[in-house]
Design a protein around this motif. Sequence first.
Motif, short mmCIF file in Angstrom:
data_model
loop_
_atom_site.label_atom_id
_atom_site.label_comp_id
_atom_site.label_asym_id
_atom_site.label_seq_id
_atom_site.Cartn_x
_atom_site.Cartn_y
_atom_site.Cartn_z
N GLU A 1 9.42 -5.42 -3.32
CA GLU A 1 9.28 -4.74 -2.04
C GLU A 1 10.35 -5.22 -1.05
N THR B 1 -3.70 -2.88 -4.72
CA THR B 1 -3.22 -3.24 -3.39
C THR B 1 -3.90 -4.52 -2.90
N THR C 1 3.97 1.85 -0.79
CA THR C 1 4.77 1.98 -2.01
C THR C 1 3.91 2.39 -3.20
N LEU C 2 2.82 1.68 -3.39
CA LEU C 2 1.98 1.99 -4.55
C LEU C 2 1.36 3.38 -4.43
N GLY C 3 0.96 3.73 -3.21
CA GLY C 3 0.41 5.07 -3.01
C GLY C 3 1.43 6.13 -3.42
N LEU D 1 3.94 5.83 -5.35
CA LEU D 1 4.24 5.75 -6.78
C LEU D 1 3.29 6.57 -7.62
N ILE D 2 2.03 6.62 -7.22
CA ILE D 2 1.07 7.36 -8.04
C ILE D 2 0.75 8.72 -7.44
N GLY D 3 1.63 9.17 -6.54
CA GLY D 3 1.49 10.54 -6.05
C GLY D 3 0.42 10.74 -5.00
N LYS D 4 0.12 9.69 -4.25
CA LYS D 4 -0.84 9.83 -3.15
C LYS D 4 -0.11 9.60 -1.84
N THR E 1 11.67 -1.10 -5.52
CA THR E 1 10.41 -0.56 -6.03
C THR E 1 10.62 0.65 -6.92
N GLU F 1 -8.08 6.99 -9.87
CA GLU F 1 -6.77 6.59 -9.32
C GLU F 1 -6.92 5.92 -7.97
N GLY G 1 0.80 -1.23 0.00
CA GLY G 1 0.00 0.00 0.00
C GLY G 1 0.83 1.27 0.00
N ARG H 1 -2.93 6.23 2.05
CA ARG H 1 -4.19 6.31 1.31
C ARG H 1 -4.82 4.92 1.08
N VAL I 1 -1.02 3.91 -14.58
CA VAL I 1 -2.20 4.19 -13.77
C VAL I 1 -2.91 5.44 -14.29
N GLN I 2 -2.14 6.45 -14.58
CA GLN I 2 -2.77 7.67 -15.08
C GLN I 2 -3.45 7.44 -16.42
N LEU J 1 9.50 0.63 -10.47
CA LEU J 1 8.08 0.68 -10.80
C LEU J 1 7.59 2.05 -11.23
N VAL K 1 4.75 2.52 -13.52
CA VAL K 1 3.41 2.26 -13.01
C VAL K 1 2.61 3.56 -12.93
N ARG K 2 3.28 4.62 -12.57
CA ARG K 2 2.56 5.88 -12.44
C ARG K 2 1.89 6.27 -13.76
N LEU L 1 -5.63 2.25 -7.10
CA LEU L 1 -4.77 2.02 -5.94
C LEU L 1 -5.36 0.94 -5.04
#
Lengths: 201, 201
Positions: B119, B161, A172-174, A176-179, B124, B153, A170, A183, B134-135, B127, B130-131, B157
């Motif tokens: 991880e 996850t 890391t992925l958050g 990664l996408i700018g959250k 990571t 998004e 969670g 989150r 996702v966008q 990755l 990935v951004r 996420l």
Amino acid sequence: MSITKHKNSPRIRRTPEESRANILSAAEDLLVEQGPQSLRLADVAKRAGVANATVLHHFGSIDAVQQALMERMIADLVENILSVEIPADAPLEVRTAGLKTLFDAFETRGAARLAAWLELTDETSRLTVVREVVQEVAQKKMGNAGVPADVAEDIILLSVTLAVGVGLFGPTLGRLIGKPPERARELTLQMLMGYLEGLSG
Amino acid sequence: MSITKHKNSPRIRRTPEESRANILSAAEDLLVEQGPQSLRLADVAKRAGVANATVLHHFGSIDAVQQALMERMIADLVENILSVEIPADAPLEVRTAGLKTLFDAFETRGAARLAAWLELTDETSRLTVVREVVQEVAQKKMGNAGVPADVAEDIILLSVTLAVGVGLFGPTLGRLIGKPPERARELTLQMLMGYLEGLSG
DNA sequence: GAGGTTACTGACAAAAATGTCAATAACGAA
DNA sequence: TTCGTTATTGACATTTTTGTCAGTAACCTC
């Protein structure tokens, strides 16, 4: 022949239990900070502040250190989970508190990394205790709140599985996408609590 | 001096691309079946049916093999995810199909193990693609269905996850407590789809 | 204090894993 | 067919990691 005259720092002599605990704590730090591949004899010994031979004196092999660490982390996790007291009333807040404890254990206390480690190394057979723990929680704690046993087990299965995903990936992925890193946990808890309300409501 | 006369099986001579692919496929099998600690030079070479030196000829080091494997698996995953076409209509079935593709990739195609591997090894940073993915999915595919970008998004996420948790640990935990291994996925998909309906309905 | 137990350690040995290199053999081109 | 390129390989060298052992020193009991 060989003259031994070293001004080494004085030795620390611990009880065997203390020494084992010291070494396992060092290993746990390394696992959480750098991953399982860092659990090498020299690294663990250095982190624990002892000689390589000391680690082997207490555990016999570096493999045994890793196995003992698995066992200790599993025991800690089980104890942590079971410490959550769930009275028979106040179902909603109690669920919230229980879920937060669960997700916290998996995120900040390394349980998600433990699960991933066990899974990737094919050591999940060490988790047989989990079955008893799940049954105990399902019957004693959730049964008190009037939840049928098999439904309670489903809820636990669902919650723990999600907690692993959130705790492991969670943040890391958050990021990664700018959250914000929390989150994914927020979203998951919101969804999960809504789902559980729907079940009992 | 040294007389060389070996009746070895005839050599297989591949193009460099084929040889690299062969070696990476062998490594991927080992990763999924036995975990990252099995990605040793000798093991990968044996699985690929080539000599150790052949692996090094194509990759330079065993570390480079592991990194190339990460890149290839990430690329495969991205391609797999992007291959899901989402028309602007039929929102419900489409979501279902998209989620199933996602969960399937993470469960049966090793993506969850890839995520756990990245991880645990602190890789990571690989990755970052990935951004963009996702966008792109959030805007082009979900935007067509009228979902605001930031909500889309959040949904991605959340879904990814959870897919990691389910794919990595769902089957094991299910079996541990005496349920079918696909139970965690069923429960998660049911909950997630209900949640998404609630958002759009 | 004297003596015994044993946690602890450095030096060394063994094993495991990675990497080097010169020779070999497929394969395509001349 | 001959030749050049290079993927392939076994033998070997190097590095990394693990494990052994005899000696040392902290702590306890007497």
